[in-house]
Design an enzyme around this catalytic site. Structure first.
Site, PDB file in Angstrom:
ATOM      1  N   ALA A  67       0.864  -1.177   0.000  1.00 30.35           N
ATOM      2  CA  ALA A  67       0.000   0.000   0.000  1.00 30.35           C
ATOM      3  C   ALA A  67       0.903   1.231   0.000  1.00 30.35           C
ATOM      4  O   ALA A  67       2.078   1.148   0.383  1.00 30.35           O
ATOM      5  CB  ALA A  67      -0.895  -0.015   1.234  1.00 30.35           C
ATOM      6  N   GLY A 110       0.858  -5.045   0.853  1.00 31.83           N
ATOM      7  CA  GLY A 110      -0.284  -5.106  -0.059  1.00 31.83           C
ATOM      8  C   GLY A 110       0.053  -5.780  -1.380  1.00 31.83           C
ATOM      9  O   GLY A 110      -0.832  -6.317  -2.043  1.00 31.83           O
TER      10      GLY A 110
HETATM   11  N1  CAA Z   1       4.597   3.247  -0.489  1.00 34.97           N
HETATM   12  C1  CAA Z   1       5.019   4.429  -0.994  1.00 34.97           C
HETATM   13  N2  CAA Z   1       6.194   4.587  -1.620  1.00 34.97           N
HETATM   14  C2  CAA Z   1       7.010   3.528  -1.700  1.00 34.97           C
HETATM   15  C3  CAA Z   1       6.653   2.281  -1.192  1.00 34.97           C
HETATM   16  C4  CAA Z   1       5.382   2.162  -0.564  1.00 34.97           C
HETATM   17  N3  CAA Z   1       4.917   0.996  -0.092  1.00 34.97           N
HETATM   18  N4  CAA Z   1       7.653   1.406  -1.424  1.00 34.97           N
HETATM   19  C5  CAA Z   1       8.611   2.105  -2.064  1.00 34.97           C
HETATM   20  N5  CAA Z   1       8.230   3.380  -2.238  1.00 34.97           N
HETATM   21  C6  CAA Z   1       8.978   4.478  -2.871  1.00 34.97           C
HETATM   22  C7  CAA Z   1      10.110   4.946  -1.989  1.00 34.97           C
HETATM   23  O1  CAA Z   1       9.637   5.839  -1.022  1.00 34.97           O
HETATM   24  C8  CAA Z   1      11.011   5.594  -2.995  1.00 34.97           C
HETATM   25  O2  CAA Z   1      10.488   6.854  -3.335  1.00 34.97           O
HETATM   26  P1  CAA Z   1      11.462   8.150  -3.453  1.00 34.97           P
HETATM   27  O3  CAA Z   1      12.326   7.813  -4.643  1.00 34.97           O
HETATM   28  O4  CAA Z   1      10.501   9.267  -3.703  1.00 34.97           O
HETATM   29  O5  CAA Z   1      12.211   8.213  -2.190  1.00 34.97           O
HETATM   30  C9  CAA Z   1      10.860   4.698  -4.234  1.00 34.97           C
HETATM   31  O6  CAA Z   1       9.621   3.994  -4.032  1.00 34.97           O
HETATM   32  C10 CAA Z   1      11.962   3.679  -4.343  1.00 34.97           C
HETATM   33  O7  CAA Z   1      12.046   2.943  -3.123  1.00 34.97           O
HETATM   34  P2  CAA Z   1      13.393   2.680  -2.325  1.00 34.97           P
HETATM   35  O8  CAA Z   1      14.361   3.819  -2.550  1.00 34.97           O
HETATM   36  O9  CAA Z   1      13.043   2.359  -0.921  1.00 34.97           O
HETATM   37  O10 CAA Z   1      13.928   1.379  -3.100  1.00 34.97           O
HETATM   38  P3  CAA Z   1      14.898   0.244  -2.525  1.00 34.97           P
HETATM   39  O11 CAA Z   1      15.253  -0.591  -3.703  1.00 34.97           O
HETATM   40  O12 CAA Z   1      15.956   0.821  -1.688  1.00 34.97           O
HETATM   41  O13 CAA Z   1      13.964  -0.629  -1.544  1.00 34.97           O
HETATM   42  C11 CAA Z   1      11.965  -1.820  -0.894  1.00 34.97           C
HETATM   43  C12 CAA Z   1      12.888  -1.380  -2.046  1.00 34.97           C
HETATM   44  C13 CAA Z   1      12.691  -2.822   0.008  1.00 34.97           C
HETATM   45  C14 CAA Z   1      10.751  -2.465  -1.531  1.00 34.97           C
HETATM   46  C15 CAA Z   1      11.561  -0.595  -0.056  1.00 34.97           C
HETATM   47  O14 CAA Z   1      11.088   0.411  -0.924  1.00 34.97           O
HETATM   48  C16 CAA Z   1      10.498  -0.859   0.966  1.00 34.97           C
HETATM   49  O15 CAA Z   1      10.764  -1.416   2.031  1.00 34.97           O
HETATM   50  N6  CAA Z   1       9.225  -0.445   0.675  1.00 34.97           N
HETATM   51  C17 CAA Z   1       8.124  -0.550   1.598  1.00 34.97           C
HETATM   52  C18 CAA Z   1       7.666  -1.967   1.750  1.00 34.97           C
HETATM   53  C19 CAA Z   1       6.540  -2.035   2.753  1.00 34.97           C
HETATM   54  O16 CAA Z   1       6.695  -1.743   3.929  1.00 34.97           O
HETATM   55  N7  CAA Z   1       5.348  -2.445   2.297  1.00 34.97           N
HETATM   56  C20 CAA Z   1       4.188  -2.562   3.122  1.00 34.97           C
HETATM   57  C21 CAA Z   1       3.384  -1.331   3.010  1.00 34.97           C
HETATM   58  S1  CAA Z   1       2.054  -1.280   4.188  1.00 34.97           S
HETATM   59  C22 CAA Z   1       0.834  -2.214   3.480  1.00 34.97           C
HETATM   60  O17 CAA Z   1       0.958  -2.727   2.410  1.00 34.97           O
HETATM   61  C23 CAA Z   1      -0.418  -2.309   4.305  1.00 34.97           C
HETATM   62  C24 CAA Z   1      -1.352  -3.367   3.881  1.00 34.97           C
HETATM   63  O18 CAA Z   1      -1.398  -4.451   4.404  1.00 34.97           O
HETATM   64  C25 CAA Z   1      -2.287  -3.108   2.798  1.00 34.97           C
END
Ligand code: CAA
Length: 257
Positions: A67, A110
């Site tokens: 999400a 998500g």
């Molecule tokens: N929401 C919003 N933006 C996100 C995102 C997310 N879930 N995941 C990544 N992005 C964005 C980052 O903020 C970043 O944006 P900027 O360039 O503007 O800073 C861009 O995507 C690239 O991401 P990273 O620089 O972090 O890329 P990375 O290769 O270093 O890492 C990753 C990749 C491990 C997937 C890392 O992005 C990450 O941990 N993302 C979040 C994963 C997460 O926690 N997901 C669960 C979300 S909560 C949910 O889903 C609730 C539910 O049950 C429905």
């Protein structure tokens, strides 16, 4: 395609529709606008007689990173409660036609939940699954705790949900979360969809409905339900055609009627 900003749609094979999540800069984070488009595309394909199976994919790098955390971070309980936040995600599970997830790269939060809402999951060796919500102070809200528990059991689901650790495509295959690991996951998913699209559409949709009942009811009720649907198929032209073709040693010509 012109009507969508966050997804792409195409017809890669006869009877098959492909939806590609396309928010590369946000790693396909599942924002509300993205999900509105996804639900719209899925509903349109569900109503389109030329489509008999769907494939949902992301990019090589990411299926979906969850999400949209930036969209969620300032929301309060009253906002998410009043707006039934994430409730519309489950519309995807209500379509009649089968939908195959082709997962490469990250399927987190998500993203993992979205894959689990599909009927079949194929994953590339690079796929990384996980429910990391605990790391941002919440729990899965798109079905993660429920669908994972049913698919891979309580102990593993507890461990994954409470530690937030990711898991590999190989683990997902071992545990039965996905059908298999595939080197050419998108091609393979389209080929599975194509095979499904080559069958009688009513029987396919009935089969999907019957399998899904296994997750919702007792074995006794499920078996009754299955038999009722099976009996019902004897009212279709495709049953007459399929069985006649077998007896006459020829290929069936489905009319999806
Ligand atoms: N929401 C919003 N933006 C996100 C995102 C997310 N879930 N995941 C990544 N992005 C964005 C980052 O903020 C970043 O944006 P900027 O360039 O503007 O800073 C861009 O995507 C690239 O991401 P990273 O620089 O972090 O890329 P990375 O290769 O270093 O890492 C990753 C990749 C491990 C997937 C890392 O992005 C990450 O941990 N993302 C979040 C994963 C997460 O926690 N997901 C669960 C979300 S909560 C949910 O889903 C609730 C539910 O049950 C429905």
């Amino acid at each position: 395609n012109a009507q969508y900003e966050h997804i792409l749609t195409s017809r890669p094979a006869e009877g098959v529709a492909l939806i590609t999540l396309n928010r590369p800069k946000a790693l396909n984070a599942l924002s509300t606008p993205l999900f509105i488009e996804l639900n719209d595309a899925v509903a349109n394909f569900d109503h389109d007689d030329d489509v008999r199976a769907l494939v949902l994919t992301g990019s090589e790098r990411v299926f979906a990173a969850g999400a949209d955390i930036k969209e969620m971070k300032d929301k309060r309980y009253s906002d998410v409660f009043k707006n039934k936040f994430l409730e519309s995600w489950s519309l995807l599970t209500q379509i009649r036609k089968p939908i195959i997830a082709a997962v490469s790269g990250y399927a987190l939060g998500g993203g993992c939940e979205l894959a689990m809402m599909c009927d079949i999951i194929l994953a590339s060796p690079s796929a990384v699954f996980g429910q990391p919500e605990i790391n941002i102070g919440v729990i899965p809200g798109g079905g993660g705790t429920q669908r994972l528990a049913r698919a891979i059991g309580k102990s593993r689901t507890m461990e994954l949900t409470l530690t937030g650790r990711n898991f590999t495509a190989a683990e997902a295959a071992d545990w039965g979360l996905i059908s298999r690991v595939s080197e050419n996951v998108l091609e393979d998913a389209i080929s599975v969809a194509s095979t499904i699209a080559s069958k009688g559409a009513i029987a396919v949709q009935a089969g999907k409905e019957a399998v899904n009942v296994a997750y919702e009811t007792t074995l006794h009720e499920g078996l009754r339900y299955e038999r009722r649907i099976f009996h019902g198929l004897f009212a279709t032209n495709d049953q007459k055609e399929g069985m006649s073709a077998f007896a006459e040693k020829r290929k069936p010509t489905w009319t999806h009627s």
